[in-house]
Design a protein around this motif. Structure first.
Motif, PDB file in Angstrom:
ATOM      1  N   LEU A   1      -5.163   1.288  11.677  1.00 18.10           N
ATOM      2  CA  LEU A   1      -5.321   0.332  10.519  1.00 18.10           C
ATOM      3  C   LEU A   1      -5.102  -1.210  11.146  1.00 18.10           C
ATOM      4  O   LEU A   1      -4.715  -1.392  12.230  1.00 18.10           O
ATOM      5  CB  LEU A   1      -3.996   0.495   9.727  1.00 18.10           C
ATOM      6  CG  LEU A   1      -3.839   1.785   9.202  1.00 18.10           C
ATOM      7  CD1 LEU A   1      -2.463   1.801   8.534  1.00 18.10           C
ATOM      8  CD2 LEU A   1      -5.106   2.273   8.270  1.00 18.10           C
TER       9      LEU A   1
ATOM     10  N   GLU B   1     -10.078   6.890   0.632  1.00 18.73           N
ATOM     11  CA  GLU B   1     -10.482   6.333   1.889  1.00 18.73           C
ATOM     12  C   GLU B   1      -9.367   7.042   2.741  1.00 18.73           C
ATOM     13  O   GLU B   1      -9.553   7.418   3.893  1.00 18.73           O
ATOM     14  CB  GLU B   1     -10.888   5.220   2.232  1.00 18.73           C
ATOM     15  CG  GLU B   1     -11.574   5.096   3.857  1.00 18.73           C
ATOM     16  CD  GLU B   1     -12.852   5.899   3.591  1.00 18.73           C
ATOM     17  OE1 GLU B   1     -13.109   6.284   4.624  1.00 18.73           O
ATOM     18  OE2 GLU B   1     -13.655   5.503   2.825  1.00 18.73           O
ATOM     19  N   TRP B   2      -8.089   6.838   2.514  1.00 14.99           N
ATOM     20  CA  TRP B   2      -6.740   7.461   3.199  1.00 14.99           C
ATOM     21  C   TRP B   2      -6.953   8.986   3.370  1.00 14.99           C
ATOM     22  O   TRP B   2      -6.771   9.480   4.363  1.00 14.99           O
ATOM     23  CB  TRP B   2      -5.538   6.785   2.488  1.00 14.99           C
ATOM     24  CG  TRP B   2      -4.377   7.211   3.313  1.00 14.99           C
ATOM     25  CD1 TRP B   2      -3.155   7.852   2.585  1.00 14.99           C
ATOM     26  CD2 TRP B   2      -3.727   6.744   4.310  1.00 14.99           C
ATOM     27  NE1 TRP B   2      -2.306   7.951   3.362  1.00 14.99           N
ATOM     28  CE2 TRP B   2      -2.606   7.227   4.490  1.00 14.99           C
ATOM     29  CE3 TRP B   2      -4.217   5.981   5.530  1.00 14.99           C
ATOM     30  CZ2 TRP B   2      -1.780   7.214   5.835  1.00 14.99           C
ATOM     31  CZ3 TRP B   2      -3.514   5.771   6.439  1.00 14.99           C
ATOM     32  CH2 TRP B   2      -2.464   6.333   6.637  1.00 14.99           C
TER      33      TRP B   2
ATOM     34  N   VAL C   1      -9.186   0.543   7.534  1.00 11.81           N
ATOM     35  CA  VAL C   1      -9.011   1.878   8.641  1.00 11.81           C
ATOM     36  C   VAL C   1     -10.237   2.026   9.406  1.00 11.81           C
ATOM     37  O   VAL C   1     -11.348   1.911   9.057  1.00 11.81           O
ATOM     38  CB  VAL C   1      -8.543   3.136   7.725  1.00 11.81           C
ATOM     39  CG1 VAL C   1      -9.661   3.528   7.088  1.00 11.81           C
ATOM     40  CG2 VAL C   1      -8.402   4.398   8.747  1.00 11.81           C
TER      41      VAL C   1
ATOM     42  N   LEU D   1      -9.268   0.050   3.191  1.00 11.90           N
ATOM     43  CA  LEU D   1      -8.657   1.425   2.691  1.00 11.90           C
ATOM     44  C   LEU D   1      -8.308   1.063   1.554  1.00 11.90           C
ATOM     45  O   LEU D   1      -7.664   0.513   1.075  1.00 11.90           O
ATOM     46  CB  LEU D   1      -7.163   1.064   3.889  1.00 11.90           C
ATOM     47  CG  LEU D   1      -6.466   2.592   3.689  1.00 11.90           C
ATOM     48  CD1 LEU D   1      -7.300   3.685   4.449  1.00 11.90           C
ATOM     49  CD2 LEU D   1      -5.242   2.226   4.543  1.00 11.90           C
ATOM     50  N   THR D   2      -8.813   2.546   0.794  1.00 14.49           N
ATOM     51  CA  THR D   2      -8.554   2.782  -0.550  1.00 14.49           C
ATOM     52  C   THR D   2      -7.641   3.920  -0.426  1.00 14.49           C
ATOM     53  O   THR D   2      -7.736   4.754   0.447  1.00 14.49           O
ATOM     54  CB  THR D   2      -9.687   2.925  -1.457  1.00 14.49           C
ATOM     55  OG1 THR D   2     -10.239   4.109  -0.844  1.00 14.49           O
ATOM     56  CG2 THR D   2     -10.723   1.680  -1.332  1.00 14.49           C
ATOM     57  N   PRO D   3      -6.785   4.499  -1.523  1.00 16.59           N
ATOM     58  CA  PRO D   3      -6.366   5.853  -1.515  1.00 16.59           C
ATOM     59  C   PRO D   3      -7.280   6.979  -1.231  1.00 16.59           C
ATOM     60  O   PRO D   3      -6.759   7.750  -0.388  1.00 16.59           O
ATOM     61  CB  PRO D   3      -5.519   5.911  -2.772  1.00 16.59           C
ATOM     62  CG  PRO D   3      -5.386   4.126  -3.236  1.00 16.59           C
ATOM     63  CD  PRO D   3      -6.478   3.788  -2.848  1.00 16.59           C
TER      64      PRO D   3
ATOM     65  N   TYR E   1       0.519   4.193  -0.959  1.00 16.50           N
ATOM     66  CA  TYR E   1       0.017   5.549  -0.437  1.00 16.50           C
ATOM     67  C   TYR E   1       0.434   5.840   0.901  1.00 16.50           C
ATOM     68  O   TYR E   1       0.154   6.941   1.569  1.00 16.50           O
ATOM     69  CB  TYR E   1      -1.428   5.672  -1.133  1.00 16.50           C
ATOM     70  CG  TYR E   1      -2.055   4.618  -0.698  1.00 16.50           C
ATOM     71  CD1 TYR E   1      -2.855   4.803   0.492  1.00 16.50           C
ATOM     72  CD2 TYR E   1      -2.459   3.659  -1.486  1.00 16.50           C
ATOM     73  CE1 TYR E   1      -3.755   3.933   0.803  1.00 16.50           C
ATOM     74  CE2 TYR E   1      -3.458   2.595  -1.013  1.00 16.50           C
ATOM     75  CZ  TYR E   1      -4.085   2.633   0.012  1.00 16.50           C
ATOM     76  OH  TYR E   1      -4.939   1.690   0.585  1.00 16.50           O
ATOM     77  N   LEU E   2       0.592   4.804   1.842  1.00 13.57           N
ATOM     78  CA  LEU E   2       0.504   4.876   3.291  1.00 13.57           C
ATOM     79  C   LEU E   2       1.909   5.612   3.375  1.00 13.57           C
ATOM     80  O   LEU E   2       1.869   6.316   4.685  1.00 13.57           O
ATOM     81  CB  LEU E   2       0.688   3.410   4.000  1.00 13.57           C
ATOM     82  CG  LEU E   2      -0.649   2.802   4.021  1.00 13.57           C
ATOM     83  CD1 LEU E   2      -0.550   1.268   4.689  1.00 13.57           C
ATOM     84  CD2 LEU E   2      -1.758   3.250   4.545  1.00 13.57           C
TER      85      LEU E   2
ATOM     86  N   GLN F   1     -10.247   9.830   5.647  1.00 13.36           N
ATOM     87  CA  GLN F   1      -9.901   9.671   7.175  1.00 13.36           C
ATOM     88  C   GLN F   1      -9.190  10.691   7.564  1.00 13.36           C
ATOM     89  O   GLN F   1      -9.356  11.219   8.635  1.00 13.36           O
ATOM     90  CB  GLN F   1      -9.457   8.306   7.384  1.00 13.36           C
ATOM     91  CG  GLN F   1     -10.537   7.371   7.110  1.00 13.36           C
ATOM     92  CD  GLN F   1     -11.896   7.645   7.846  1.00 13.36           C
ATOM     93  OE1 GLN F   1     -11.804   7.853   8.950  1.00 13.36           O
ATOM     94  NE2 GLN F   1     -13.016   7.421   7.288  1.00 13.36           N
ATOM     95  N   HIS F   2      -7.937  11.163   6.902  1.00 15.70           N
ATOM     96  CA  HIS F   2      -7.203  12.260   7.276  1.00 15.70           C
ATOM     97  C   HIS F   2      -7.818  13.605   7.333  1.00 15.70           C
ATOM     98  O   HIS F   2      -7.905  14.253   8.146  1.00 15.70           O
ATOM     99  CB  HIS F   2      -5.865  12.528   6.150  1.00 15.70           C
ATOM    100  CG  HIS F   2      -5.005  11.718   6.581  1.00 15.70           C
ATOM    101  ND1 HIS F   2      -4.840  10.155   6.340  1.00 15.70           N
ATOM    102  CD2 HIS F   2      -3.814  11.922   7.247  1.00 15.70           C
ATOM    103  CE1 HIS F   2      -3.879   9.528   6.464  1.00 15.70           C
ATOM    104  NE2 HIS F   2      -2.826  10.526   7.306  1.00 15.70           N
TER     105      HIS F   2
ATOM    106  N   TYR G   1       0.869  -1.184  -0.028  1.00 16.13           N
ATOM    107  CA  TYR G   1      -0.108   0.010   0.185  1.00 16.13           C
ATOM    108  C   TYR G   1       0.714   1.161  -0.032  1.00 16.13           C
ATOM    109  O   TYR G   1       1.031   2.024   0.917  1.00 16.13           O
ATOM    110  CB  TYR G   1      -1.139   0.020   1.407  1.00 16.13           C
ATOM    111  CG  TYR G   1      -1.748  -1.397   1.619  1.00 16.13           C
ATOM    112  CD1 TYR G   1      -2.751  -1.436   0.568  1.00 16.13           C
ATOM    113  CD2 TYR G   1      -1.275  -2.219   2.234  1.00 16.13           C
ATOM    114  CE1 TYR G   1      -3.559  -2.603   0.995  1.00 16.13           C
ATOM    115  CE2 TYR G   1      -1.880  -3.691   2.179  1.00 16.13           C
ATOM    116  CZ  TYR G   1      -3.065  -3.663   1.676  1.00 16.13           C
ATOM    117  OH  TYR G   1      -3.767  -4.677   1.636  1.00 16.13           O
TER     118      TYR G   1
END
Length: 156
Positions: free
Chosen positions: A22, A46-47, A31, A42-44, A8-9, A50-51, A6
């Motif tokens: 996570l 959704e990342w 997440v 968790l998709t990019p 993008y994390l 959530q931020h 992942y």
């Protein structure tokens, strides 16, 4: 390693340090959504969502109870879903935000999408974010167009 699967994390998003919960089950990373009180795949996108949620609630003191997330709406007989809607203290739409994955550039098309949703919702402010860049707008009724704001509208 989780970051290898992942990538993008490992991206440094344009938010203060935010700690998200996570977990990985059956080969899928999830997440914890603190507003809906459940784990989401968790998709990019959704990342970024959530931020944004944590940024608004933890750092900008937007009331958690006034958020609506990923709700359906109908526009020209099409079924759509918005990402984040914050209501004002009277229960009226205050800020509508469309989130995109970090690799998606914030284009005129992205802005048109949130503007289209807002024709149904009628929020006072709209925003778009890919986690790296955040743009916010207010509708200018005199000129019948959206004007870009210097930053996030203050919740009052």
């Amino acid at each position: 390693m989780i970051v290898d699967r992942y990538p993008y994390l490992n991206l440094s998003l344009n938010f203060p340090e935010i700690d998200l919960q996570l977990k990985e089950e059956e080969g899928k990373l999830s997440v914890f959504d603190s507003l809906r009180k459940k784990y989401l795949v968790l998709t990019p996108e959704e990342w970024v969502r959530q931020h944004m949620i944590q940024f608004l609630t933890q750092f900008k003191e937007y009331p958690r109870s006034l958020f609506a997330l990923e709700k359906g709406l109908q526009y020209n007989s099409l079924q759509k879903r918005f990402d984040i809607l914050i209501l004002n203290r009277h229960g009226n739409p205050f800020l509508l935000i469309e989130c995109k994955a970090p690799e998606v550039s914030l284009s005129h098309k992205t802005l048109e999408q949130v503007c289209m949703y807002n024709k149904t919702i009628n929020a006072e402010f709209i925003g778009i974010s890919n986690g790296l860049k955040h743009l916010f707008f207010k509708f200018d009724e005199n000129n019948f167009r959206y004007e870009q704001l210097p930053g996030l509208p203050k919740f009052s």
